[in-house]
Design an enzyme around this catalytic site. Structure first.
Site, PDB file in Angstrom:
ATOM      1  CE  LYS A 112       9.073  -4.178  -2.720  1.00 46.07           C
ATOM      2  NZ  LYS A 112       8.687  -5.285  -1.843  1.00 46.07           N
ATOM      3  CE  LYS A 195       4.555   1.710  -1.493  1.00 45.26           C
ATOM      4  NZ  LYS A 195       4.304   0.329  -1.752  1.00 45.26           N
ATOM      5  CE  LYS A 198      11.684  -2.202   4.955  1.00 37.62           C
ATOM      6  NZ  LYS A 198      11.068  -2.524   3.686  1.00 37.62           N
TER       7      LYS A 198
HETATM    8  P1  TYM Z   1       3.455  -4.990   3.119  1.00 39.96           P
HETATM    9  O1  TYM Z   1       4.102  -5.759   4.218  1.00 39.96           O
HETATM   10  O2  TYM Z   1       4.304  -4.106   2.285  1.00 39.96           O
HETATM   11  O3  TYM Z   1       2.294  -4.079   3.703  1.00 39.96           O
HETATM   12  C1  TYM Z   1       1.270  -4.606   4.536  1.00 39.96           C
HETATM   13  C2  TYM Z   1      -0.044  -3.944   4.176  1.00 39.96           C
HETATM   14  O4  TYM Z   1       0.029  -2.530   4.330  1.00 39.96           O
HETATM   15  C3  TYM Z   1      -0.454  -1.886   3.157  1.00 39.96           C
HETATM   16  N1  TYM Z   1       0.258  -0.618   2.979  1.00 39.96           N
HETATM   17  C4  TYM Z   1      -0.332   0.567   2.811  1.00 39.96           C
HETATM   18  N2  TYM Z   1      -1.631   0.925   2.746  1.00 39.96           N
HETATM   19  C5  TYM Z   1      -1.910   2.233   2.590  1.00 39.96           C
HETATM   20  N3  TYM Z   1      -0.964   3.212   2.481  1.00 39.96           N
HETATM   21  C6  TYM Z   1       0.338   2.902   2.537  1.00 39.96           C
HETATM   22  N4  TYM Z   1       1.261   3.840   2.441  1.00 39.96           N
HETATM   23  C7  TYM Z   1       0.703   1.526   2.703  1.00 39.96           C
HETATM   24  N5  TYM Z   1       1.892   0.878   2.797  1.00 39.96           N
HETATM   25  C8  TYM Z   1       1.602  -0.431   2.968  1.00 39.96           C
HETATM   26  C9  TYM Z   1      -0.147  -2.875   2.038  1.00 39.96           C
HETATM   27  O5  TYM Z   1      -0.943  -2.630   0.909  1.00 39.96           O
HETATM   28  C10 TYM Z   1      -0.440  -4.197   2.711  1.00 39.96           C
HETATM   29  O6  TYM Z   1      -1.811  -4.483   2.645  1.00 39.96           O
HETATM   30  N6  TYM Z   1       2.854  -8.353  -0.509  1.00 39.96           N
HETATM   31  C11 TYM Z   1       2.333  -7.910   0.770  1.00 39.96           C
HETATM   32  C12 TYM Z   1       2.333  -8.984   1.831  1.00 39.96           C
HETATM   33  C13 TYM Z   1       1.653 -10.237   1.408  1.00 39.96           C
HETATM   34  C14 TYM Z   1       0.249 -10.411   1.246  1.00 39.96           C
HETATM   35  C15 TYM Z   1       0.083 -11.772   0.847  1.00 39.96           C
HETATM   36  C16 TYM Z   1      -0.855  -9.575   1.385  1.00 39.96           C
HETATM   37  C17 TYM Z   1       2.252 -11.415   1.130  1.00 39.96           C
HETATM   38  N7  TYM Z   1       1.315 -12.349   0.779  1.00 39.96           N
HETATM   39  C18 TYM Z   1      -1.191 -12.289   0.600  1.00 39.96           C
HETATM   40  C19 TYM Z   1      -2.120 -10.103   1.136  1.00 39.96           C
HETATM   41  C20 TYM Z   1      -2.285 -11.448   0.728  1.00 39.96           C
HETATM   42  C21 TYM Z   1       3.190  -6.770   1.265  1.00 39.96           C
HETATM   43  O7  TYM Z   1       4.346  -6.650   0.912  1.00 39.96           O
HETATM   44  O8  TYM Z   1       2.611  -5.974   2.194  1.00 39.96           O
END
Ligand code: TYM
Length: 332
Positions: A112, A195, A198
């Site tokens: 990022k 993957k 966005k």
């Molecule tokens: P975030 O908001 O980017 O994504 C939310 C969830 O979607 C999953 N994900 C995917 N899974 C499969 N294929 C894809 N292309 C794909 N894109 C996104 C992510 O793995 C996620 O599970 N850091 C986290 C948010 C967070 C969090 C936490 C999660 C903050 N604190 C504590 C678990 C526990 C995030 O940015 O997810």
């Protein structure tokens, strides 16, 4: 009942199919026989540039989408991260236990911050995985249902938990990542080796759950497929077709093998046409339900208030233990 916890960032107008398949679906399934905590990570959303008005809107849209996906406030605590101050408070404690080099090794920070260079990235982005560790450890969950891209953050979380437990007193449970192999990583429709995200190839690479269903159908029909004609699952040779089969299988419950048999001798176009229909059948009610929920913001706010109350009770109690064990003097 074992506890589960997970979060999602309110950084887009809509969740995408990767979010749903990689994470949300599992949230919904795990509700049945677990004690779940699910939250909207608004504090993580301010680690890169943001717009306050959009953030506010997207936080509510996220809440509506969680409910529309089937996360049930009767079974799960659904809350907004900033409504539970203990996340930031424990995050600060864990900052003091994390090595600078250890944080720097996190690949998402590297990815990022790659564009503008490390100097342009915020300290918040750097500390992001440490706040995430706090999010998790506060609730002492057994499982954390996420997609593959979060695995490294889960490893850091376990390391920090172990370090804290060893240095002070056993306080945290070491959480297990709950990552389903079949849907751990959904790929970009235009660049099927990356993957779905966005910040990927562009709008045609992702299915946004709230876009016009006809638009989703078009994106599926124009998804990049591979050379050759055979419809079979082969991640190396046929990443495009394999991704479509993964999505198809996950949405219909048919096995990949059954789909391969069903499409033997048929053309990529046939597969895409059918999958487009499946996707429309899935996103249409999701979208309708979300829009309906957004019409009743009082209800959404109530759900979030109730979730925050449940979450705060658990999180405050963990934080009290932590403060006491690390030597903070309790106020009288
Ligand atoms: P975030 O908001 O980017 O994504 C939310 C969830 O979607 C999953 N994900 C995917 N899974 C499969 N294929 C894809 N292309 C794909 N894109 C996104 C992510 O793995 C996620 O599970 N850091 C986290 C948010 C967070 C969090 C936490 C999660 C903050 N604190 C504590 C678990 C526990 C995030 O940015 O997810």
């Amino acid at each position: 009942r074992p506890r589960v916890l997970s979060g999602i960032q309110p950084t887009a107008d809509s969740f995408h199919l990767g979010n749903y398949m990689g994470a949300l679906r599992q949230w919904v399934d795990l509700q049945r026989d677990h004690q779940p905590f699910f939250f909207i990570a608004d504090q993580h959303a301010i680690t890169t540039d943001w717009d306050p008005k959009l953030l506010r809107e997207r936080t509510l849209r996220s809440a509506a989408q969680l409910l529309a996906a089937g996360v049930d406030p009767e079974k799960s605590a659904i809350f907004v991260q900033s409504h539970v101050p203990a996340h930031a408070q424990l995050g600060w404690v864990l900052n003091g236990l994390t090595g600078f080099g250890e944080a720097r090794r996190m690949t998402q920070f590297k990815d990022k911050s790659a564009k503008g260079g490390e100097g342009a990235a915020s300290v918040g982005l750097f500390a992001y995985p440490i706040l995430m560790a706090a999010d998790i450890l506060l609730y002492r969950p057994h499982y954390v249902p996420v997609g593959e891209d979060q695995r490294q953050h889960l490893e850091l979380t376990r390391d920090l938990a172990q370090r804290f437990n060893g240095r002070f007193k056993k306080t945290f449970r070491l959480p297990e990542p709950y990552i389903l192999k079949a849907t751990a990583k959904i790929y970009d429709l235009q660049e099927p080796t990356k993957k779905m995200s966005k910040s990927g190839s562009g709008p045609n690479g992702i299915i946004e759950m709230l876009e016009e269903p006809a638009r989703s159908a078009k994106k599926i029909r124009s998804a990049v497929t591979d050379s050759g004609t055979e419809i079979r699952f082969d991640q190396e040779e046929k990443p495009g077709v394999s991704n479509l089969l993964t999505i198809y299988s996950a949405l219909t419950g048919e096995s990949i093998q059954a789909l391969e048999e069903q499409y033997a001798g048929k053309m990529y176009g046939d597969l895409k046409k059918d999958l487009a229909e499946v996707v429309v059948g899935f996103v249409t009610p999701f979208r309708d339900r979300t829009l309906e929920l957004l019409d009743n913001q009082d209800h959404l706010m109530q759900v979030l208030a109730q979730g925050a109350e449940t979450a705060n009770a658990v999180a405050e109690s963990t934080l009290r233990d932590v403060y006491q064990r690390i030597g903070f003097v309790a106020p009288v």
